[in-house]
Design a protein around this motif. Structure first.
Motif, mmCIF file in Angstrom:
data_model
loop_
_atom_site.group_PDB
_atom_site.id
_atom_site.type_symbol
_atom_site.label_atom_id
_atom_site.label_comp_id
_atom_site.label_asym_id
_atom_site.label_seq_id
_atom_site.Cartn_x
_atom_site.Cartn_y
_atom_site.Cartn_z
ATOM 1 N N VAL A 41 19.147 47.098 10.314
ATOM 2 C CA VAL A 41 19.439 45.673 10.202
ATOM 3 C C VAL A 41 18.889 45.229 8.853
ATOM 4 N N ALA A 42 19.749 44.620 8.033
ATOM 5 C CA ALA A 42 19.333 44.191 6.694
ATOM 6 C C ALA A 42 19.813 42.765 6.444
ATOM 7 N N LYS A 43 19.067 42.062 5.570
ATOM 8 C CA LYS A 43 19.471 40.726 5.142
ATOM 9 C C LYS A 43 19.167 40.635 3.652
ATOM 10 N N HIS A 44 20.151 40.222 2.879
ATOM 11 C CA HIS A 44 20.054 40.139 1.416
ATOM 12 C C HIS A 44 19.642 41.498 0.825
ATOM 13 N N ASN A 45 20.284 42.560 1.287
ATOM 14 C CA ASN A 45 20.058 43.931 0.832
ATOM 15 C C ASN A 45 18.617 44.402 1.031
ATOM 16 N N GLU A 46 17.878 43.787 1.925
ATOM 17 C CA GLU A 46 16.518 44.202 2.235
ATOM 18 C C GLU A 46 16.484 44.645 3.698
ATOM 19 N N GLU A 47 16.016 45.881 3.925
ATOM 20 C CA GLU A 47 15.977 46.432 5.275
ATOM 21 C C GLU A 47 14.896 45.725 6.092
ATOM 22 N N ILE A 48 15.321 45.125 7.194
ATOM 23 C CA ILE A 48 14.389 44.404 8.056
ATOM 24 C C ILE A 48 13.917 45.288 9.207
ATOM 25 N N MET A 49 14.840 46.036 9.769
ATOM 26 C CA MET A 49 14.514 46.837 10.942
ATOM 27 C C MET A 49 15.357 48.110 10.945
ATOM 28 N N SER A 50 14.748 49.199 11.409
ATOM 29 C CA SER A 50 15.448 50.471 11.551
ATOM 30 C C SER A 50 15.018 51.086 12.885
ATOM 31 N N VAL A 51 15.971 51.289 13.777
ATOM 32 C CA VAL A 51 15.671 51.876 15.085
ATOM 33 C C VAL A 51 16.597 53.067 15.329
ATOM 34 N N PRO A 52 16.135 54.053 16.074
ATOM 35 C CA PRO A 52 17.026 55.168 16.418
ATOM 36 C C PRO A 52 18.233 54.674 17.220
ATOM 37 N N VAL A 53 19.342 55.332 17.039
ATOM 38 C CA VAL A 53 20.578 54.941 17.709
ATOM 39 C C VAL A 53 20.419 55.037 19.226
ATOM 40 N N ILE A 54 19.596 55.951 19.690
ATOM 41 C CA ILE A 54 19.393 56.091 21.135
ATOM 42 C C ILE A 54 18.786 54.818 21.717
ATOM 43 N N VAL A 55 17.908 54.151 20.951
ATOM 44 C CA VAL A 55 17.304 52.899 21.405
ATOM 45 C C VAL A 55 18.375 51.816 21.485
ATOM 46 N N PHE A 61 26.055 69.964 31.713
ATOM 47 C CA PHE A 61 25.866 68.520 31.555
ATOM 48 C C PHE A 61 24.507 68.214 30.932
ATOM 49 N N LEU A 62 23.466 68.895 31.384
ATOM 50 C CA LEU A 62 22.131 68.654 30.833
ATOM 51 C C LEU A 62 22.040 69.085 29.367
ATOM 52 N N LYS A 63 22.719 70.172 29.004
ATOM 53 C CA LYS A 63 22.751 70.583 27.594
ATOM 54 C C LYS A 63 23.456 69.530 26.751
ATOM 55 N N TRP A 64 24.562 68.984 27.266
ATOM 56 C CA TRP A 64 25.282 67.932 26.549
ATOM 57 C C TRP A 64 24.388 66.707 26.382
ATOM 58 N N CYS A 65 23.683 66.320 27.452
ATOM 59 C CA CYS A 65 22.763 65.170 27.362
ATOM 60 C C CYS A 65 21.687 65.427 26.320
ATOM 61 N N GLY A 66 21.168 66.638 26.275
ATOM 62 C CA GLY A 66 20.153 66.985 25.284
ATOM 63 C C GLY A 66 20.674 66.859 23.863
ATOM 64 N N ARG A 67 21.910 67.312 23.646
ATOM 65 C CA ARG A 67 22.502 67.190 22.310
ATOM 66 C C ARG A 67 22.700 65.733 21.924
ATOM 67 N N MET A 68 23.134 64.897 22.883
ATOM 68 C CA MET A 68 23.342 63.473 22.595
ATOM 69 C C MET A 68 22.011 62.768 22.298
ATOM 70 N N ILE A 69 20.985 63.107 23.039
ATOM 71 C CA ILE A 69 19.670 62.503 22.788
ATOM 72 C C ILE A 69 19.155 62.925 21.421
ATOM 73 N N LYS A 70 19.352 64.195 21.071
ATOM 74 C CA LYS A 70 18.911 64.678 19.757
ATOM 75 C C LYS A 70 19.644 63.943 18.639
ATOM 76 N N LYS A 71 20.962 63.799 18.770
ATOM 77 C CA LYS A 71 21.734 63.075 17.756
ATOM 78 C C LYS A 71 21.304 61.615 17.690
ATOM 79 N N GLY A 72 21.018 61.021 18.852
ATOM 80 C CA GLY A 72 20.583 59.630 18.889
ATOM 81 C C GLY A 72 19.235 59.412 18.221
ATOM 82 N N CYS A 73 18.392 60.429 18.236
ATOM 83 C CA CYS A 73 17.075 60.311 17.589
ATOM 84 C C CYS A 73 17.133 60.621 16.096
ATOM 85 N N GLU A 74 18.135 61.379 15.677
ATOM 86 C CA GLU A 74 18.259 61.733 14.254
ATOM 87 C C GLU A 74 18.961 60.642 13.445
ATOM 88 N N ASN A 75 19.738 59.789 14.066
ATOM 89 C CA ASN A 75 20.488 58.738 13.385
ATOM 90 C C ASN A 75 19.841 57.382 13.663
#
Length: 177
Positions: free
Chosen positions: A105-119, A87-101
């Motif tokens: 949030v964009a408006k008029h094709n301009e990036e306003i905000m970018s946050v890790p998926v884990i956040v 279970f802890l290994k699975w959690c580690g993999r999910m946290i790693k994927k969440g930090c890599e992706n």
């Protein structure tokens, strides 16, 4: 095998003194197995948990069979520690994927905000009733959401985000007219 060798064999197998082994051998009429049984009955040695008898001479396979039985019993069942470790290994993999992706949030094709998926996942988990309405209101205000990273390779999440934004735009147009 002479008397001395038999006494030594009894002492080796049971851990009793020389005198006790000699007395047991004499009481058993010179038979080593009967002498060990005699010592067990006297309470001088502990009886084995599992008893194994064989017709092969001078081979002690009882310990091998007991060890094989123990490994057979434990192979089928995972311990609680193994389950927690997985279970802890699975959690580690999910946290790693969440930090890599990243969630963008964009408006008029301009990036306003970018946050890790884990956040984003943590915000949705702990502040669901605040974050979700903000995301929906953002869609109606012209914001577009997308994802960047390895997550877009396996599942095309961005198409779903674009369809949601287009549906909000069409609802806005219907509402205005």
């Amino acid at each position: 095998m002479n008397q001395l060798e038999r006494v030594e064999k009894i002492r080796e197998k049971t851990g009793v003194t020389y005198e006790e082994a000699k007395e047991a051998l004499e009481a058993a009429g010179g038979d080593v197995l009967d002498a060990i049984v005699y010592l067990e009955n006297q309470g001088k040695i502990k009886r084995p948990e599992k008893q194994v008898y064989t017709s092969k001479p001078e081979q002690d396979t009882s310990m091998e069979l007991i060890e094989a039985a123990k490994t057979y019993e434990t192979e089928d069942h995972e311990s609680f520690g193994d389950i927690v470790k997985k279970f802890l290994k699975w959690c580690g993999r999910m946290i790693k994927k969440g930090c890599e992706n990243f969630f963008i949030v964009a408006k008029h094709n301009e990036e306003i905000m970018s946050v890790p998926v884990i956040v984003l996942a943590l915000l949705l988990l702990f502040a669901f009733w605040i974050v979700l309405p903000l995301l929906v209101v953002g869609l109606f205000c012209g914001f577009r959401y997308s994802f960047r990273g390895n997550i877009t390779k396996s599942v095309d999440v961005n198409k779903a985000c674009d369809k949601a934004a287009e549906a909000c735009e069409s609802m806005k147009k219907e509402f205005k007219s």
